[in-house]
Design a protein around this motif. Structure first.
Motif: not given
Ligand code: 13P
Ligand code: SF4
Length: 350
Positions: A98-106
């Motif tokens: 349900d949730v994506i955390v982007q460990a990267g840039v915007h």
């Protein structure tokens, strides 16, 4: 605005973030992938954060997408999916969370949101930008269209959603030449990376490629002279360069490709010595799994990628911030440009 000290104090109240033998033991499998680059006493500090993030991922049904430039404790410590920009964009469409955390840039988080409108996409630091993405706006795209009437606009995935929406198709470093070759017409506009465009122009001699004047603040620093000096000092070194480097750097390299293609060639060829002409977290992410390979060369870190930390990933999952949203009238045309890229690169792979 939330201060760093407040965030730290709130997290310390909610989670046990003190180093402990239990946390170190619970993360020992992941430590094996970084043991050559992170001393055990430093890992002991990371371990409680990793344990807390693991728990929150389960509670929130979340996944972490980690770009290849994440530092090793994030790349190996908490990322569920790792890859280059194209792989992360495609994986984003396949994850069930349900949730994506982007460990990267915007721009990567925006791409994930564009492809997953029903999911909550979080970026741990809103300041994690990109010199390429910041170099162009939709007005810049229109300027190029006016200068080259009828030419298709191929925008690098390192752009804002609004620039993608103003473009005909996107590309990444992994598929840029294929996408440009597939465009109708003699002239193709590439934005915003002038070096990627110049490097693609060499690979697609049948097209006249014109470009916007943007550059990556990391890759534009590398010079051909540095590569020649490395070859003199490090006999037998294999030089692998990212296509965001200037063309004269690529001309000195043995191989060029996306961040994942660069990793893949090192893993498959196992050179005795290698110089990765790119952001230096990549070498750190491979070093422990490839002890027989000597990673040489200068280290340049992307200041934007470095803004992502275990602490702000934990905070993002704890507070469900910062949510990345894209207005529907921008998301729809941007999705078309990204989807066209995915379709064209799948066709080319067949
Ligand atoms: P890749 O698409 O090769 O992962 O590159 C993204 C990037 O930001 C390189 O600087
Ligand atoms: Fe942008 Fe360069 Fe950083 Fe990649 S390395 S995110 S292109 S500034």
């Amino acid at each position: 605005m939330m201060t760093f000290d407040r965030m730290r104090a709130d997290l310390a109240k909610a989670y046990d973030l003190q180093p402990s033998p239990q946390a170190t033991k619970a993360t020992a499998d992941r430590y094996a992938h970084v043991a050559r680059v992170i001393p055990p006493e430093v890992w002991a500090q990371h371990a409680p954060y990793i344990v807390a993030i693991d728990q929150l991922k389960r509670d929130r049904n979340a996944v972490i997408l980690g770009h290849n430039y994440m530092p090793p404790h994030i790349f190996h410590g908490v990322s569920d999916v790792v890859g280059d920009s194209l792989q992360l964009a495609i994986k984003a469409t396949e994850v069930r969370a349900d949730v994506i955390v982007q460990a990267g840039v915007h721009f990567m988080a925006e791409t994930s949101k564009i492809l997953n409108p029903a999911k909550t996409v979080l970026i741990p630091d809103l300041g994690a930008g990109c010199s390429l993405a910041e170099s162009i706006t939709p007005a810049g795209v229109e300027q190029m269209r006016a200068r080259y009437p009828g030419a298709q606009v191929v925008s690098y995935v390192n752009t804002s959603a609004a620039v993608k929406a103003a473009s005909d198709v996107c590309c990444t470093s992994a598929n840029a030449a294929q996408i440009v070759a597939a465009m109708p017409g003699d002239t193709v506009i590439m934005t915003p990376d002038k070096y990627l465009a110049q490097n693609v122009a060499r690979q697609v001699p049948g097209k006249r490629v014109v470009w916007w004047d943007g550059a990556c603040m990391v890759h534009e620093q590398f010079t051909a002279e540095q590569v020649r000096e490395a070859r003199d000092c490090l006999p037998g070194v294999m030089v692998i360069a990212h296509p965001e480097c200037p063309p004269e750097v690529l001309a000195e390299a043995d191989f060029s490709g996306s961040t994942s293609a660069m990793m893949e060639i090192v893993r498959s060829r196992r050179p005795e010595r290698v110089m990765l002409v790119t952001e230096c977290s990549m070498a750190a992410n491979m070093a422990s799994d490839l002890p027989e390979v000597e990673f040489a060369g200068s280290c340049i870190l992307c200041p934007h990628m470095q803004k992502i930390t275990l602490e702000n990933i934990l905070w993002a999952l704890h507070t469900m911030t910062h949510e990345v949203t894209v207005a529907p009238d921008v998301a729809e045309p941007a999705r078309r440009a990204v989807q066209r890229m995915i379709d064209l690169s799948r066709q080319a792979a067949r």
